[in-house]
Design a protein around this motif. Structure first.
Motif, PDB file in Angstrom:
ATOM      1  N   ASN A  55      -1.751  29.844 -22.410  1.00 12.20           N
ATOM      2  CA  ASN A  55      -1.003  28.909 -22.872  1.00 12.20           C
ATOM      3  C   ASN A  55      -0.363  29.130 -24.329  1.00 12.20           C
ATOM      4  O   ASN A  55      -1.079  29.268 -25.152  1.00 12.20           O
ATOM      5  CB  ASN A  55      -2.065  27.623 -22.906  1.00 12.20           C
TER       6      ASN A  55
ATOM      7  N   PHE B 218      -3.414  25.000 -13.409  1.00 12.17           N
ATOM      8  CA  PHE B 218      -2.812  23.750 -13.894  1.00 12.17           C
ATOM      9  C   PHE B 218      -4.026  22.900 -13.802  1.00 12.17           C
ATOM     10  O   PHE B 218      -4.472  22.658 -12.745  1.00 12.17           O
ATOM     11  CB  PHE B 218      -1.404  23.251 -13.586  1.00 12.17           C
TER      12      PHE B 218
ATOM     13  N   ALA C 119       2.542  29.170 -11.920  1.00  8.04           N
ATOM     14  CA  ALA C 119       1.377  29.207 -11.637  1.00  8.04           C
ATOM     15  C   ALA C 119       0.905  30.982 -11.204  1.00  8.04           C
ATOM     16  O   ALA C 119       0.218  31.546 -11.872  1.00  8.04           O
ATOM     17  CB  ALA C 119       0.658  28.530 -10.548  1.00  8.04           C
TER      18      ALA C 119
ATOM     19  N   TYR D 244       1.744  18.810 -15.380  1.00  6.79           N
ATOM     20  CA  TYR D 244       0.845  19.948 -15.544  1.00  6.79           C
ATOM     21  C   TYR D 244       0.674  20.536 -16.597  1.00  6.79           C
ATOM     22  O   TYR D 244       1.615  20.917 -17.411  1.00  6.79           O
ATOM     23  CB  TYR D 244       1.126  20.891 -14.346  1.00  6.79           C
ATOM     24  N   GLU D 245      -0.599  21.098 -17.261  1.00  5.52           N
ATOM     25  CA  GLU D 245      -0.926  21.676 -18.294  1.00  5.52           C
ATOM     26  C   GLU D 245      -1.822  22.634 -17.633  1.00  5.52           C
ATOM     27  O   GLU D 245      -2.688  22.535 -17.002  1.00  5.52           O
ATOM     28  CB  GLU D 245      -1.533  20.769 -19.665  1.00  5.52           C
ATOM     29  N   VAL D 246      -1.828  23.937 -18.561  1.00  2.00           N
ATOM     30  CA  VAL D 246      -2.420  25.071 -18.215  1.00  2.00           C
ATOM     31  C   VAL D 246      -3.837  24.741 -18.480  1.00  2.00           C
ATOM     32  O   VAL D 246      -4.443  24.315 -19.608  1.00  2.00           O
ATOM     33  CB  VAL D 246      -2.262  26.309 -19.307  1.00  2.00           C
TER      34      VAL D 246
ATOM     35  N   ALA E 127       4.117  25.378 -21.146  1.00  3.51           N
ATOM     36  CA  ALA E 127       4.376  24.423 -19.581  1.00  3.51           C
ATOM     37  C   ALA E 127       4.667  23.131 -19.953  1.00  3.51           C
ATOM     38  O   ALA E 127       4.593  22.320 -20.824  1.00  3.51           O
ATOM     39  CB  ALA E 127       2.972  24.314 -19.007  1.00  3.51           C
TER      40      ALA E 127
END
Ligand code: SF4
Lengths: 81, 362
Positions: free
Chosen positions: B295, B267, B148, B285-287, B166
């Protein structure tokens, strides 16, 4: 790869903003540049826990001794039983 | 540091073992979550020293092992794009995707680089303005703050040629998936120390309560592990199920506020497919949209078919605690560290590689 390693802070560069606060950390002689942004209270001489180039915690030497007090408790327990 | 050696003290190890033999009256199955713990247990021969009633099974806590084949295919695809410098932690390079590994792609000319830290990737992007630098952001909660931070630093510096792929995974939802399985065999958990350095211990309280399992946050040294096992077994023998913290020297109950802030800045929690296990809701977790230009999935508009791993690999059964690596028909034969069939044979923190390397009895 999730292991974090403790090392000693031997230099600090405050940087333009806390986001870029970094320092040099020595891992028994090997020095690396490490971000100190997540341990704002870390000072020169402190031990920090480092993971992939970022310090994620300060190692508290006092708490390290807890393991020994736990052992003593066990000893007491044995005597009581 | 002085006390590191004390945690390896054989006297201490003996004392914990002695106590463990004294308190254990019944069979118990314990799972250590973290691959670092698996590695330490096997390497130090602790599994053979434990009372025979204690069965240790090895959880899904190795990011190399649980990154899905589909995500590896995305990584491979990105590495093969012109003008992309694809950066990764070293352990991911040998993991087989559906057709090949990043190491194969590198040998075939892709610009794949091994970095120690995602922050180095941001610098690489600054130094190579005509290239697109992509970092393979795998890992558990321990690694999420660094990944992050790389995005936040890139944004603050106006670096537009940096993005991350990610594939973050989260421990508590995986524990719930294992405990919620009707065939669950786990009586107690050793939770992963360094994950909790970031996240604290409070998110385990509802799990301990709901499934009535003791959860002990545990470190990585032999004495740490034995103390964690002893604390778990003592709870089981007494019938209690609390969250305890063996690793208080590194883990505060509330975690690291700055690190969690960085995670939440970049995230969102998302569903995640785990290799060998399948999709676990809210386990990754995703952006966030606010950082969508970082991303890589969106930036490069990746759309690949979903693939499965080699059908012979039983890593899912191993990571749920149903089987041990030696029970895999491919173990040591078709699957070896030089020719891994599945991911747990690749990383030194994978259960299969740890057994292959250190277990003399196999
Ligand atoms: S030995 Fe190889 S094929 Fe078998 S479970 Fe482990 S990684 Fe998969």
């Amino acid at each position: 790869m999730c292991l974090a390693i403790p090392g000693k802070v031997i230099a600090i560069h405050e940087g333009e903003d806390v986001l870029f606060r970094k320092g040099k950390v020595s891992f028994s002689g090997i020095t690396r540049e490490v971000s100190l942004c997540m341990v704002p209270e870390a000072a020169l001489g402190d031990y920090v826990l480092v993971h992939v180039g970022v310090a994620i915690g300060i190692v508290n030497e006092e708490e390290a001794k807890q393991i020994f007090s736990y052992l003593e408790q066990m000893g007491d327990l044995e005597e009581l039983l | 540091m002085k006390y590191i050696s004390e945690y390896r003290d054989p006297q201490l190890v003996k004392k914990y073992l002695h106590e463990l033999y004294r308190v254990t009256t019944r069979p118990w199955t314990l799972m250590e979550i973290c691959g670092g713990q698996t590695h330490s247990l096997v390497k130090n021969g602790l599994l053979d020293m434990l009372p025979p009633q204690i069965n240790m099974v090895h959880g899904p806590g190795c990011p190399v092992c649980v990154t899905s084949v589909s995500v590896l295919d995305e990584a491979l695809w990105l590495a093969q794009q012109p003008d992309v410098i694809f950066c990764s932690f070293g352990d991911m390079l040998r993991v087989p995707g559906s057709s090949q590994s990043l190491l194969h792609a590198k040998a075939a000319g892709a610009d794949v680089r091994i970095l120690y830290s995602p922050l180095e990737a941001v610098q690489l992007a600054i130094d190579n303005p005509t290239k697109e630098v992509v970092f393979f952001a795998v890992g558990f909660e321990t690694t999420a703050p660094a990944n992050a931070l790389s995005v936040v630093q890139a944004a603050a510096r106006g670096v537009s040629n940096y993005s991350i792929l990610a594939s973050h995974v989260l421990v508590p939802p995986a524990m719930e998936a294992i405990l919620g399985d009707p065939d669950n065999v786990i009586d107690g958990f050793l939770a992963a120390g360094h994950v909790c350095t970031i996240m604290g211990t409070t998110e385990y309280d509802p799990i301990a309560l709901k499934y009535k399992v003791p959860i002990v946050v545990t470190g990585f040294e032999p004495a740490d592990l034995l103390q964690g096992i002893l604390m778990t077994v003592s709870q089981l023998e007494k019938g209690t199920y609390r969250v305890e913290n063996q690793y208080a020297r590194m883990v505060a109950r509330e975690g690291n506020a700055m690190a969690m802030k960085a995670i939440h800045e970049v995230f969102d929690v998302s569903n995640r497919m785990w290799r060998g296990i399948g999709t676990i809701p809210d386990s990754g977790y995703e952006v966030k949209d606010a950082y969508k230009q970082y991303n890589a999935r969106l930036k490069f508009n990746i759309h690949l078919p979903v693939r499965e791993e080699d059908p012979d690999c039983i890593s899912g059964d191993i990571m749920r605690g149903h089987k041990k690596p030696v029970q895999c028909p491919a173990f040591g034969g078709r699957c070896r560290p030089e020719h891994p069939l599945g991911a747990p044979m690749v990383s030194s923190e994978g259960a299969c590689a740890a057994y292959y390397q250190y277990k003399s009895s196999v």
